[in-house]
Write a protein that holds these residues in place. Structure first.
Motif, PDB file in Angstrom:
ATOM      1  N   SER A  84      -2.065   0.556  -4.520  1.00 39.06           N
ATOM      2  CA  SER A  84      -2.911   1.416  -3.595  1.00 39.06           C
ATOM      3  C   SER A  84      -4.084   2.086  -4.236  1.00 39.06           C
ATOM      4  CB  SER A  84      -2.005   2.529  -2.587  1.00 39.06           C
ATOM      5  OG  SER A  84      -1.521   3.139  -3.586  1.00 39.06           O
ATOM      6  N   PHE A  88       0.878  -1.278   0.107  1.00 41.84           N
ATOM      7  CA  PHE A  88      -0.027   0.044   0.068  1.00 41.84           C
ATOM      8  C   PHE A  88       0.738   1.298   0.092  1.00 41.84           C
ATOM      9  CE2 PHE A  88      -2.170   3.630   2.457  1.00 41.84           C
ATOM     10  CZ  PHE A  88      -3.189   3.524   1.475  1.00 41.84           C
ATOM     11  N   TYR A  89       2.073   0.980   0.660  1.00 43.70           N
ATOM     12  CA  TYR A  89       2.637   2.456   0.746  1.00 43.70           C
ATOM     13  C   TYR A  89       4.022   2.471  -0.208  1.00 43.70           C
ATOM     14  CZ  TYR A  89       0.565   3.564   5.329  1.00 43.70           C
ATOM     15  OH  TYR A  89      -0.335   4.124   6.336  1.00 43.70           O
TER      16      TYR A  89
END
Length: 481
Positions: free
Chosen positions: A185, A178-179
């Motif tokens: 994301s 996600f990061y």
């Protein structure tokens, strides 16, 4: 804050319990609803003393109950720590821990950033670590089970001391990706980030656990059940209203609970009135006040603007909202008589040695509500009757109690089973304290809440049809450690 994260954080907020009834305008909180909405991203810090400092301290680690590493920190930029996850733990723990999901890295930040008593690195700027009550093996198994079965929703497993053994959500996501991967994301929708176990929704007929006790306490044991009730321009129906068995002139409380009659409990609330109902919900079930837990604040919701709202609240509809974690606490109270505060912080540990205790975690068996003793047996009998109709098998050394719920929500129907596997050798009354949960299964009991958010994918119309899915959860929980 990126739009995707903002959407997830908003979804995890809970409006407080309030009610307005015609000219009565009953309120259960001191602030307005709009003011509450402006602060919904705040979560309560654990009731543990922490040391504050102006020096930047990187967050310590988070471990499961068996000291398995769940998440740990490094840093790529000054004053910004990068979080990584232990083997096989990112996907199943992301929406419990990650800041993107308003998880424990955020809720326990002050604690995790309290400087570790033993230097971790040359700069000595790493915080203490936390050992959770969650069993990573069970958490992983439940997440895998939901994924394999295609179950959208959540599962909560609560021990009788209030500790959470598992809280699985699906769909979920990989927090590291996600990061690190913007394409990954950007393709996630906000619901993926949510910890659905801690997200409010209509509970449906699981709310009748409370309605049954309120009816019993106020001496309402028989009601004329029409099957379909049209009054004041609104219609309330029972799920089996066209079965040919209606009307039932003297439907009993027991029959209404086991058969999940909406009309019975709607007429109970109609007879008692809003002020009495709210008083009983608050005093017996702690439903109308926030519950400050170490992982955040549970804030249930009930709003009553008209008579129809009051009636539908009796079966968990209208403006009634709660989360599966609260339902687990309610299931504990239903079977054992007392509601204890749920918690996940088992111990504060040294980051250099997770077996070394720095401080105690949250207190077990913290009673926050109780059903009066004289009204417990009727509820137990009713939940035993519901359990017998679900088709779930439990081993001989367990008793099974349950309440099903079918809730109409803005996202479609949600189906619930709030159940309890009570060990016949249970010692909850003695309040044993566990430094290690590895032997809990010998005489411990489990409260298991299953929330299914996509029943149409299975062809289900009612929660009573979901027994085989619940059976799989029971099998995982009771499997050997």
């Amino acid at each position: 804050m990126p739009l995707l994260i903002a959407a997830a954080a908003a979804a995890l907020s809970f409006p407080s319990c309030s009610a307005e009834v015609g000219q009565f305008e009953v309120h259960n909180d001191k602030s307005s609803r709009s003011a509450r909405q402006e602060t919904t991203e705040e979560t309560a810090a654990p009731e543990i003393t922490v040391t504050t400092t102006t020096e930047f301290v990187y967050r310590g680690n988070i471990y499961d109950t068996n000291h398995r590493l769940l998440t740990y920190g490094t840093y790529a930029y000054e004053n910004e720590d990068q979080r990584y996850y232990g083997e096989d733990c990112g996907y199943s723990f992301g929406n419990i821990i990650s800041v993107a999901s308003s998880g424990l890295d955020e809720a326990l930040k002050d604690l995790l950033c309290t400087k570790n008593p033993t230097p971790v690195n040359e700069s000595n700027n790493v915080g203490e670590s936390v050992r959770l009550t969650i069993d990573a093996d069970k958490q992983n198994e439940l997440c895998t089970y939901m994924a394999n079965m295609g179950m959208a929703g959540s599962i909560v497993v609560l021990r009788t001391d209030g500790s959470i053994m598992a809280e699985a959500s699906y769909p979920n996501y990989d927090p590291e990706l996600f990061y690190s991967d913007t394409e990954y994301s950007s393709n996630l929708y906000s619901g993926t980030l949510q910890n659905k176990a801690f997200q409010n929704a209509s509970p449906g007929s699981c709310f009748k656990i409370m309605s049954e006790v309120i009816a019993d306490k106020n001496g309402i044991h028989t009601v004329y059940d029409d099957g379909e009730w049209f009054d004041s321009g609104a219609t309330i129906v029972n799920w089996d209203h066209d079965s040919g068995m209606y009307p039932i002139p003297e439907r009993t409380l027991s029959s209404a609970f086991v058969g999940s009659s909406n009309i019975f409990f709607a007429k109970v609330f109609d007879q008692l009135g809003s002020e009495k109902v709210l008083e009983e919900l608050g005093s017996i079930f702690h439903f109308c006040d926030p519950i400050d837990c170490d992982f955040g604040t549970i804030q249930n919701n009930i709003e009553i603007y008209c008579l129809d709202d009051l009636r539908r609240s009796a079966f968990g509809q209208s403006y009634v909202k709660t989360c599966p974690i609260y339902l687990a606490a309610l299931g504990r109270e239903a079977v054992f008589g007392d509601m204890v505060k749920p918690f996940v912080v088992q111990q504060i540990v040294d980051t250099t040695d997770p077996n070394k205790e720095c401080a105690k975690g949250s207190a077990p068996y913290e009673v926050i509500a109780s059903i009066p003793k004289e009204y417990r047996q009727n509820l137990l009998d009713g939940m035993r009757g519901v359990a017998n109709n679900i088709g779930v098998y439990v081993p001989e050394n367990y008793e099974f109690f349950a309440k099903t719920g079918t809730a109409e929500t803005g996202a479609g129907d949600f189906l619930y089973i709030t159940g309890c596997l009570r060990n016949v050798a249970d010692k909850s009354a003695e309040k044993p304290v566990y430094s290690d949960y590895s032997n809990y299964a010998q005489d411990g009991s489990y409260i298991i809440v299953m929330q299914l958010q996509n029943p149409a994918d299975f062809g289900f119309n009612f929660a009573s049809e979901t027994g085989f899915l619940y059976q799989g959860i029971v099998n995982i929980v009771l499997s050997e450690y």
